[in-house]
Design an enzyme around this catalytic site. Structure first.
Site, PDB file in Angstrom:
ATOM      1  N   GLY A  20       2.133   3.173  11.042  1.00 15.90           N
ATOM      2  CA  GLY A  20       2.625   3.163  12.420  1.00 15.90           C
ATOM      3  C   GLY A  20       2.053   4.245  13.301  1.00 15.90           C
ATOM      4  O   GLY A  20       1.511   3.975  14.367  1.00 15.90           O
ATOM      5  N   SER A  21       2.137   5.483  12.862  1.00 20.16           N
ATOM      6  CA  SER A  21       1.638   6.602  13.667  1.00 20.16           C
ATOM      7  C   SER A  21       0.141   6.801  13.503  1.00 20.16           C
ATOM      8  O   SER A  21      -0.472   7.527  14.284  1.00 20.16           O
ATOM      9  CB  SER A  21       2.357   7.893  13.273  1.00 20.16           C
ATOM     10  OG  SER A  21       1.974   8.289  11.966  1.00 20.16           O
ATOM     11  N   GLY A  22      -0.439   6.173  12.468  1.00 19.67           N
ATOM     12  CA  GLY A  22      -1.859   6.373  12.187  1.00 19.67           C
ATOM     13  C   GLY A  22      -2.143   7.695  11.512  1.00 19.67           C
ATOM     14  O   GLY A  22      -3.291   8.031  11.245  1.00 19.67           O
ATOM     15  N   GLU A  63       9.147  -0.842  13.650  1.00 17.78           N
ATOM     16  CA  GLU A  63       9.565  -1.328  12.336  1.00 17.78           C
ATOM     17  C   GLU A  63      10.209  -2.715  12.432  1.00 17.78           C
ATOM     18  O   GLU A  63       9.890  -3.607  11.644  1.00 17.78           O
ATOM     19  CB  GLU A  63      10.545  -0.320  11.722  1.00 17.78           C
ATOM     20  CG  GLU A  63       9.901   1.029  11.460  1.00 17.78           C
ATOM     21  CD  GLU A  63      10.870   2.200  11.542  1.00 17.78           C
ATOM     22  OE1 GLU A  63      10.399   3.342  11.400  1.00 17.78           O
ATOM     23  OE2 GLU A  63      12.090   1.993  11.755  1.00 17.78           O
TER      24      GLU A  63
END
Length: 190
Positions: free
Chosen positions: A91-93, A157
């Site tokens: 998600g955040s990389g 999510e």
């Protein structure tokens, strides 16, 4: 504000957030992601936390579509090779151990696809493909992502689970499968 009023206000707001993410999704990227899945000999999936739960559900449905699918941390997971597809949800990389496994997958010759809400944080050196899901994530949201009233990475999510389910339905149609064919692959020992 009553409980009923608060509940209705929240579910309407959350639904609007998801609608905004669906509308902002790059459908060309989505199609390219599905092409990678169709072409792959085997698929390996990875994710952590709540986004990992969404990804694990996706891995299960890909198996129901008839793909050979492995979850990275299972003891029976084989090695990756050329022709395989590695799908990592990050998600955040910036999740360190996902970046490490991604690097190893790339070295194995597998095609690497990263699903993220922060495409500007993904190390493109090891990613053959990036599917940007424009939903706010925990710890590093892309400025193009839909903002959320929800805590941490909730929107990403939740949205991931729904997006993956829609991808599965589209793949089911593309592969000319039926619900019954998928159901026949469902675990029958529970």
């Amino acid at each position: 504000m009553t409980c009923k009023d608060e509940y209705q206000d929240l579910f309407k707001t959350v639904m609007k957030e998801h609608l905004s993410v669906f509308e902002a999704q790059d459908v060309i990227e989505l199609e390219q992601f599905m092409d990678l899945i169709v072409q792959a000999d085997r698929i390996f999936c990875m994710g952590v936390g709540r986004e990992g739960i969404s990804t694990r559900g996706f891995a299960m449905r890909l198996m129901h579509l008839g793909k050979e699918v492995h979850w990275i941390w299972d003891d029976t997971t084989p090695g990756m090779h050329k022709g395989d597809l590695f799908i990592a949800t990050n998600g955040s990389g910036k999740i360190g151990h996902i970046q490490y496994v991604t690097e190893q997958a790339k070295k194995s010759g597998a095609t690497v696809a990263i699903v993220t809400g922060s495409a500007n944080q993904v190390n493109r050196e090891f990613a053959d493909f990036v599917l940007f899901v424009p939903a706010s994530v925990f710890n590093g949201t892309d400025s193009r992502a839909v903002k959320s009233i929800q805590p941490m990475g909730n929107l990403f999510e939740q949205h991931l689970y729904m997006l993956f389910d829609i991808i599965v339905i589209m793949l089911e149609r593309r592969l000319k499968l039926s619900h019954e064919a998928m159901e026949a692959r469902h675990r029958n020992v529970e």
